[in-house]
Scaffold this motif. Structure first.
Motif, short mmCIF file in Angstrom:
data_model
loop_
_atom_site.label_atom_id
_atom_site.label_comp_id
_atom_site.label_asym_id
_atom_site.label_seq_id
_atom_site.Cartn_x
_atom_site.Cartn_y
_atom_site.Cartn_z
N CYS A 185 0.87 -1.18 0.00
CA CYS A 185 0.00 0.00 0.00
C CYS A 185 0.90 1.23 0.00
N HIS A 186 0.36 2.36 -0.42
CA HIS A 186 1.17 3.58 -0.38
C HIS A 186 0.27 4.81 -0.19
N ILE A 187 0.93 5.94 0.09
CA ILE A 187 0.25 7.21 0.31
C ILE A 187 0.21 7.96 -1.02
N ILE A 188 -0.99 8.36 -1.45
CA ILE A 188 -1.08 9.15 -2.69
C ILE A 188 -1.98 10.37 -2.43
N GLU A 189 -2.00 11.25 -3.42
CA GLU A 189 -2.87 12.44 -3.38
C GLU A 189 -2.79 13.17 -2.04
N SER A 190 -1.55 13.43 -1.61
CA SER A 190 -1.38 14.07 -0.30
C SER A 190 -1.33 15.59 -0.47
N SER A 191 -1.85 16.27 0.52
CA SER A 191 -1.75 17.74 0.49
C SER A 191 -1.57 18.26 1.91
N CYS A 192 -0.94 19.44 1.99
CA CYS A 192 -0.71 20.04 3.30
C CYS A 192 -0.94 21.54 3.15
N LYS A 193 -1.92 22.07 3.86
CA LYS A 193 -2.20 23.51 3.77
C LYS A 193 -2.15 24.10 5.17
N CYS A 194 -1.58 25.28 5.23
CA CYS A 194 -1.49 25.94 6.54
C CYS A 194 -2.59 26.99 6.66
N HIS A 195 -3.28 27.01 7.80
CA HIS A 195 -4.33 28.00 8.03
C HIS A 195 -4.13 28.66 9.39
N SER A 196 -4.51 29.93 9.45
CA SER A 196 -4.50 30.64 10.75
C SER A 196 -5.88 30.51 11.36
N ILE A 197 -5.91 30.24 12.66
CA ILE A 197 -7.18 29.99 13.32
C ILE A 197 -7.30 30.90 14.53
N LYS A 198 -8.42 31.61 14.62
CA LYS A 198 -8.67 32.46 15.80
C LYS A 198 -9.65 31.73 16.70
N ILE A 199 -9.18 31.40 17.89
CA ILE A 199 -10.04 30.73 18.87
C ILE A 199 -10.44 31.77 19.91
N PRO A 200 -11.70 31.79 20.35
CA PRO A 200 -12.13 32.80 21.34
C PRO A 200 -11.19 32.83 22.55
N LYS A 201 -10.85 34.08 22.97
CA LYS A 201 -10.04 34.32 24.17
C LYS A 201 -8.63 33.74 24.08
N GLN A 202 -8.15 33.49 22.86
CA GLN A 202 -6.77 33.01 22.70
C GLN A 202 -6.09 33.75 21.57
N ASP A 203 -4.76 33.63 21.51
CA ASP A 203 -4.04 34.22 20.38
C ASP A 203 -4.33 33.44 19.11
N LEU A 204 -3.83 34.01 18.01
CA LEU A 204 -3.98 33.35 16.71
C LEU A 204 -3.15 32.06 16.70
N LEU A 205 -3.77 30.97 16.23
CA LEU A 205 -3.05 29.70 16.10
C LEU A 205 -2.78 29.42 14.63
N HIS A 206 -1.76 28.62 14.37
CA HIS A 206 -1.48 28.21 12.99
C HIS A 206 -1.49 26.69 12.95
N GLU A 207 -2.22 26.15 11.99
CA GLU A 207 -2.32 24.69 11.91
C GLU A 207 -2.10 24.20 10.49
N LEU A 208 -1.44 23.06 10.39
CA LEU A 208 -1.28 22.37 9.10
C LEU A 208 -2.45 21.39 8.94
N PHE A 209 -3.19 21.56 7.86
CA PHE A 209 -4.28 20.63 7.54
C PHE A 209 -3.71 19.63 6.52
N VAL A 210 -3.51 18.41 6.97
CA VAL A 210 -2.89 17.38 6.12
C VAL A 210 -3.96 16.39 5.67
N SER A 211 -3.96 16.08 4.37
CA SER A 211 -4.84 15.00 3.92
C SER A 211 -4.07 14.13 2.93
#
Length: 315
Positions: A167-193
């Motif tokens: 088996c193998h990993i195909i059609e992979s993507s990684c996007k970075c998004h900034s996320i604002k959560i209430p009462k916290q600083d801005l977070l940055h997350e990698l959305f991997v699929s």
């Protein structure tokens, strides 16, 4: 799989591998490729429980010709038909005419009766499974060079985990998004699929060991691959809590692992839960006038239907 419009009359009849005809409508039967069909019985259930005088059976195949004497059929003297080593091209209408005599008790006069039974028999395969996986990782910022390096490294690790399963990993993507959560600083997350796919180079050789039900083998392998990857991510949080005094810049977001199954069909087959609602999860052979050139799940309609055969891969 045999499915008349009303559910099959009683369980013991299915277990005997018989499918009875019905004079009022055609009976639909699904046969897995390379296996043998159930016995198609040239009478309905009620008739099978009566005395029949001088019965004769004439079975006609999808090509409009008599099936008697064909190499791939088993025809019993009581009018039961089994089609062996079923291929796509054997799909279609199987019609049987039962003729028998009725003798008047008083006059001993004989009358000949005819009844026709039609079965629509379709080849099917199990769908090929793959799994689409989604995970998230926190990172310090989106422009970090380490993000790309991390993603490449992650793919290598995952491919190593499932390499022995072809088996193998195909059609992979990684996007970075900034996320604002209430009462916290801005977070940055990698959305991997990515997709966990069972057709890594060399999969055919593994298949030759089980030539008939290759889908069953590849489906078992890819499920095992999905389970190993799920386990890998569930260990990430444990490792974070135990191993690090300071949490690394890029780390797994707890419980962010999710997975969905993607089905595909071999060329010449497709899914149709309206036409084939009793075999909705199966990849059923494409009807004449339709085709499937690739591993999609849809039989497409030919613009000028020259295709007269089942299981076409092109028009």
């Amino acid at each position: 799989r045999a499915v008349p419009k009303e559910e099959q009359h009683s369980v013991d009849l299915i277990e005997k591998n018989y499918v009875y005809g019905d004079t009022k409508h055609e009976v639909t039967v699904y046969v897995k490729v390379f296996t043998s069909s159930p016995f198609l019985v040239c009478m309905d259930l009620a008739r099978s429980r009566q005395e029949i005088i001088d019965p004769k059976y004439l079975w006609i195949g999808p090509d409009g010709k008599n099936l008697e004497g064909r190499r791939y059929v088993n025809l019993t003297e009581t009018g039961k038909l089994m089609v062996m080593g079923f291929k796509e091209s054997m799909s279609g209408a199987y019609t049987c005419t039962l003729s028998h005599k009725i003798i008047e008790t008083t006059t001993q006069e004989e009358r000949e009766m005819f009844e026709a039974y039609q079965f629509m028999v379709y080849a099917y395969r199990e769908a090929d499974h793959a799994y689409q996986v989604f995970v998230r990782f926190t990172t310090r910022e989106c422009k970090l060079v380490a993000n790309d390096l991390f993603f490449e490294e992650l793919k290598k690790i995952l491919n190593n985990i499932i390499f022995d399963l072809t088996c193998h990993i195909i059609e992979s993507s990684c996007k970075c998004h900034s996320i604002k959560i209430p009462k916290q600083d801005l977070l940055h997350e990698l959305f991997v699929s990515f997709q966990v796919n069972p057709f890594a180079p060399g999969w055919e050789e593994v298949c030759h060991q089980v030539p008939y039900d290759c889908e069953d083998a590849t489906n078992m392998r890819v499920q095992e691959a999905r389970d190993r990857i799920g386990e890998f991510f569930s260990k990430q949080m444990y490792a974070l809590k135990r191993k690090f005094q300071t949490v690394p810049t890029i780390h797994y977001v707890d419980n962010s692992f999710s997975v969905i199954r993607i089905d595909s069909c071999r060329p010449g087959f497709g899914k149709n839960d309206i036409t084939h609602k009793n075999c909705a999860s199966c990849c059923v052979v494409c009807d004449p006038g339709t085709y499937s050139p690739n591993n999609g799940v849809t039989c497409q309609t030919c613009t000028r239907p020259r295709v007269k055969k089942y299981g076409a891969r092109s028009c």
